[in-house]
Design an enzyme around this catalytic site. Structure first.
Site, mmCIF file in Angstrom:
data_model
loop_
_atom_site.group_PDB
_atom_site.id
_atom_site.type_symbol
_atom_site.label_atom_id
_atom_site.label_comp_id
_atom_site.label_asym_id
_atom_site.label_seq_id
_atom_site.Cartn_x
_atom_site.Cartn_y
_atom_site.Cartn_z
ATOM 1 N N ASP A 12 0.533 -1.401 0.005
ATOM 2 C CA ASP A 12 0.168 0.012 0.050
ATOM 3 C C ASP A 12 0.558 0.962 0.293
ATOM 4 O OD1 ASP A 12 -2.084 -1.649 -0.053
ATOM 5 O OD2 ASP A 12 -1.974 -1.848 2.699
ATOM 6 N N LYS A 15 1.728 1.662 -4.927
ATOM 7 C CA LYS A 15 2.311 1.759 -6.313
ATOM 8 C C LYS A 15 2.098 1.396 -7.265
ATOM 9 C CE LYS A 15 2.318 -2.461 -4.395
ATOM 10 N NZ LYS A 15 1.913 -2.477 -3.116
ATOM 11 N N LYS A 17 -0.422 4.204 -8.738
ATOM 12 C CA LYS A 17 -0.810 5.425 -8.723
ATOM 13 C C LYS A 17 0.946 5.416 -9.906
ATOM 14 C CE LYS A 17 1.147 10.054 -7.869
ATOM 15 N NZ LYS A 17 0.755 11.031 -7.360
ATOM 16 N N GLY A 39 -4.759 -4.548 -3.209
ATOM 17 C CA GLY A 39 -5.282 -3.265 -3.806
ATOM 18 C C GLY A 39 -5.190 -2.496 -4.310
ATOM 19 N N HIS A 40 -4.406 -1.827 -5.889
ATOM 20 C CA HIS A 40 -4.617 -0.978 -5.985
ATOM 21 C C HIS A 40 -5.095 0.021 -7.227
ATOM 22 C CE1 HIS A 40 -0.552 -4.134 -6.790
ATOM 23 N NE2 HIS A 40 -1.133 -3.727 -5.773
ATOM 24 N N GLN A 225 2.127 -6.198 -3.496
ATOM 25 C CA GLN A 225 2.948 -6.173 -1.272
ATOM 26 C C GLN A 225 3.982 -5.512 -1.412
ATOM 27 O OE1 GLN A 225 1.131 -9.643 -3.281
ATOM 28 N NE2 GLN A 225 -0.204 -8.433 -3.061
ATOM 29 N N ARG A 304 -10.614 -2.730 6.299
ATOM 30 C CA ARG A 304 -9.697 -2.541 7.526
ATOM 31 C C ARG A 304 -9.655 -1.596 7.839
ATOM 32 N NH1 ARG A 304 -6.617 -8.306 7.251
ATOM 33 N NH2 ARG A 304 -5.506 -8.324 5.473
ATOM 34 N N ASP A 334 2.284 14.843 1.208
ATOM 35 C CA ASP A 334 1.046 15.046 1.633
ATOM 36 C C ASP A 334 0.764 15.188 3.292
ATOM 37 O OD1 ASP A 334 0.318 13.545 -0.330
ATOM 38 O OD2 ASP A 334 -1.796 14.443 0.547
ATOM 39 N N VAL A 416 3.028 13.584 -3.801
ATOM 40 C CA VAL A 416 1.880 15.046 -2.455
ATOM 41 C C VAL A 416 0.380 14.922 -2.923
ATOM 42 C CG1 VAL A 416 3.841 17.207 -2.870
ATOM 43 C CG2 VAL A 416 2.088 16.588 -4.788
HETATM 44 P P1 GDP Z 1 -0.870 0.440 -4.135
HETATM 45 O O1 GDP Z 1 -1.202 -1.360 -2.997
HETATM 46 O O2 GDP Z 1 0.784 -0.148 -3.017
HETATM 47 O O3 GDP Z 1 -0.920 0.620 -5.358
HETATM 48 O O4 GDP Z 1 -1.238 1.329 -3.274
HETATM 49 P P2 GDP Z 1 -3.097 2.025 -2.079
HETATM 50 O O5 GDP Z 1 -3.931 2.343 -3.945
HETATM 51 O O6 GDP Z 1 -3.401 0.155 -1.481
HETATM 52 O O7 GDP Z 1 -2.432 2.591 -1.114
HETATM 53 C C1 GDP Z 1 -2.263 3.637 -1.405
HETATM 54 C C2 GDP Z 1 -3.507 5.063 -1.661
HETATM 55 O O8 GDP Z 1 -2.666 6.110 -1.415
HETATM 56 C C3 GDP Z 1 -4.105 5.133 -2.875
HETATM 57 O O9 GDP Z 1 -5.577 5.467 -2.198
HETATM 58 C C4 GDP Z 1 -4.322 6.400 -3.594
HETATM 59 O O10 GDP Z 1 -4.945 6.910 -4.302
HETATM 60 C C5 GDP Z 1 -3.478 6.774 -2.114
HETATM 61 N N1 GDP Z 1 -2.350 7.903 -2.868
HETATM 62 C C6 GDP Z 1 -1.637 7.289 -3.893
HETATM 63 N N2 GDP Z 1 -0.173 8.864 -3.771
HETATM 64 C C7 GDP Z 1 -0.268 9.717 -2.599
HETATM 65 C C8 GDP Z 1 0.037 10.790 -2.383
HETATM 66 O O11 GDP Z 1 1.194 11.282 -2.790
HETATM 67 N N3 GDP Z 1 -0.854 11.372 -1.444
HETATM 68 C C9 GDP Z 1 -1.802 11.310 -1.223
HETATM 69 N N4 GDP Z 1 -3.113 11.578 -0.711
HETATM 70 N N5 GDP Z 1 -2.818 9.787 -1.665
HETATM 71 C C10 GDP Z 1 -1.549 8.908 -2.307
HETATM 72 P P1 IMO Z 2 -0.934 -4.141 -2.143
HETATM 73 O O1 IMO Z 2 -0.412 -4.698 -2.993
HETATM 74 C C1 IMO Z 2 -0.810 -4.578 1.707
HETATM 75 C C2 IMO Z 2 -0.949 -8.406 3.710
HETATM 76 C C3 IMO Z 2 -2.290 -8.794 4.404
HETATM 77 C C4 IMO Z 2 -2.193 -9.923 5.883
HETATM 78 C C5 IMO Z 2 -0.414 -10.836 4.935
HETATM 79 C C6 IMO Z 2 -0.861 -12.210 4.678
HETATM 80 O O2 IMO Z 2 -2.451 -3.613 -2.171
HETATM 81 O O3 IMO Z 2 -0.180 -3.807 -1.760
HETATM 82 P P2 IMO Z 2 -2.449 -12.939 1.902
HETATM 83 O O4 IMO Z 2 -3.955 -12.560 1.814
HETATM 84 O O5 IMO Z 2 -1.561 -12.271 1.380
HETATM 85 O O6 IMO Z 2 -2.626 -14.471 2.719
HETATM 86 O O7 IMO Z 2 -1.763 -11.982 3.796
HETATM 87 O O8 IMO Z 2 -0.007 -9.482 3.516
HETATM 88 N N1 IMO Z 2 -1.130 -8.311 2.584
HETATM 89 C C7 IMO Z 2 -0.773 -6.900 2.626
HETATM 90 N N2 IMO Z 2 -1.286 -5.897 2.805
HETATM 91 N N3 IMO Z 2 -1.226 -4.356 1.045
HETATM 92 C C8 IMO Z 2 -1.351 -5.446 -0.224
HETATM 93 O O9 IMO Z 2 -1.156 -6.203 -1.570
HETATM 94 C C9 IMO Z 2 -1.197 -6.701 0.754
HETATM 95 N N4 IMO Z 2 -1.838 -8.207 0.331
HETATM 96 C C10 IMO Z 2 -1.502 -9.388 1.443
HETATM 97 O O10 IMO Z 2 -2.502 -8.042 5.020
HETATM 98 O O11 IMO Z 2 -1.520 -9.184 6.385
HETATM 99 MG MG MG Z 3 -3.159 -2.134 -1.578
#
Ligand code: GDP
Ligand code: IMO
Ligand code: MG
Length: 427
Positions: A12, A15, A17, A39-40, A225, A304, A334, A416
């Protein structure tokens, strides 16, 4: 150009973005590991889309996306994702290529994942997407692959499912007291018909990608991840079940790491973690709560609340080495704007001894470390409209510079905000 984007924390980091921002410069965008546990989130013109299985480059009209052999595919999820994207007006079907060798997450994988989590006194906090059980079956040679779905007659497929699922169905009944209405033929029919209705291309993607790379095409690899969730190098057992670090590219696509020109490590300006496991810099207090609210730190897959804390340089030094990181994309700076002061963990103290990297990655060690913090003055200014590095407040520049120097890797971008244009380029 062959580029790899990999998360350096517990996922999270932002990635998607980054992938969405860079995708227009590449011919292919490729996922290599994980599954719908990811969840991207991509935000384009205020519209948000969350990718779970497909590479996050699809909102760029030109990118062709590949789902490599290392990814585990939930066909229902794939179906829903393709339909949602098409409903939003993004053409998908002729732009998705899936490896014939990718394994399929079956219904029984998801059920057993949930049952284990419920029953275990030491929960991992999985996403319940069947990821662990599916990789388990892959390694023990009881997996169903995309080639089985495509190439076997429905009765042959049902027979294979019947044999391979046996042990899990037995466990459900006898260990977890769960009454599973298992019907191999029904499963086979639904997998086959759903997958065939998608009209996606199934290929020997290792040959396709290597040929395309040899002919000069560019590829962007999208990690899911993060390195601290890697099955080998992460905080085991509180990890996911795949090689989320850079090495996953080779086994998950058949493209040698030798071909990768640069590895962009994504670092969120603070740390978050979903699920259980050690988190030395966690702020289970008002500060953590403030970061969670400002950063919208709630799981993109499960909803969660994410655990929040300060940046952890000892863990990042480790990720940087293991991932072979060549440059860093710093995100979400930011989010820290309203804080009076911001802390960074520079080292760990264990029984009075100082470590700049964790001596071991096991829970015993990581639960016992005492973080040593350096405190930065907050900048107290909104950063979401900053366009150039010089326009950052001096306190934010001090923060960025310190991270760069401590990790000894150049920070080449600072994000940002969630939108593409909210990106400051430093190179
Ligand atoms: P990923 O799994 O690494 O692709 O990241 P996620 O999508 O799970 O979570 C990142 C969250 O932060 C998403 O809601 C993005 O839209 C948001 N995001 C990404 N870059 C930025 C940033 O620079 N600033 C803010 N405020 N939000 C961001
Ligand atoms: P992205 O790609 C954050 C975490 C789960 C749990 C552990 C094992 O969006 O960054 P699993 O279902 O993979 O067997 O769970 O890994 N986990 C993540 N945490 N971002 C993710 O993906 C994750 N994918 C799995 O919360 O702790
Ligand atoms: Mg994610």
């Amino acid at each position: 150009m062959i580029t790899l984007v990999v998360g350096m924390q517990w996922g999270d980091e932002g990635k998607a973005k980054v992938i969405d921002l860079l995708a227009s410069s590449y011919d292919y965008v490729v996922r290599y590991q994980g599954g719908a546990n990811a969840g991207h989130t991509v935000v384009v013109d205020d519209k948000k889309f969350i990718f779970h299985l497909l590479p996050s480059g699809l909102m760029n009209p030109s990118a062709i996306v590949v789902v490599g052999n290392g990814v585990v595919i939930d066909i229902d999820q794939l179906f829903d994702e393709i339909q949602s994207l098409e409903n939003l007006g993004f053409p998908v079907r002729n732009r998705v290529i899936i490896s014939d060798k990718a394994h399929v997450v079956m219904e029984y994988h998801k059920i057993i994942d949930s049952l284990r989590e419920k029953a275990s006194p030491k929960k991992i906090g999985t996403t319940s997407r069947g990821i662990g059980p599916c990789y388990e079956d892959k390694i023990s040679r009881r997996g169903i692959r995309i080639s089985d779905i495509v190439n076997l007659e429905v009765n042959q497929l049902a027979k294979k499912i019947e044999t391979f699922a046996q042990e899990k169905v037995f466990l459900m009944k006898n260990l977890y007291n769960y009454d599973y209405d298992f019907n191999a033929l029904k499963l086979a029919e639904s997998c086959k018909s759903k997958f065939e209705s998608l009209g996606v291309e199934v290929r020997n993607t290792e040959i396709l990608l290597n040929r395309e790379i040899n002919s000069g095409k560019s590829v962007l690899f999208e990690g899911a991840q993060g390195i601290l969730l890697d099955i080998d190098f992460g905080t085991y057992p509180y990890v996911t079940s795949s090689n989320a670090s850079s090495s996953g590219v080779s086994t998950g696509t058949g493209v040698s790491l030798k071909k990768v020109d640069n590895v962009i490590g994504i670092v969120k300006s603070y740390t978050t973690r979903v699920g259980e496991g050690p988190f030395p810099t966690e702020q289970d207090n008002d500060i953590g709560q403030e970061i969670r609210n400002k950063g919208g730190e709630f799981g993109a897959t499960t909803g969660r609340p994410r655990r929040c804390g300060w940046l952890d340089l000892p863990l990042l030094r480790y990720s940087s080495i293991v991932g072979g990181i060549t440059e860093i994309f710093l995100t979400k700076i930011d989010v820290l704007s309203d804080l009076d002061e911001i802390k960074v963990c520079t080292d760990y103290s264990i029984d009075g001894e100082i470590f700049d990297m964790p001596p071991f990655m096991d829970p015993q060690t990581l639960y016992s470390v005492k973080p040593i913090y350096k405190t930065f003055k907050g900048w107290k200014k909104k950063l979401s409209d900053v366009k150039k590095f010089e326009d950052f407040p001096k306190e934010a520049i001090a923060y960025i510079d310190f991270i760069q120097q401590s990790l000894n890797v150049p920070i080449t971008y600072v994000s940002v905000g969630p939108e593409r244009h909210q990106t400051v380029i430093l190179k």
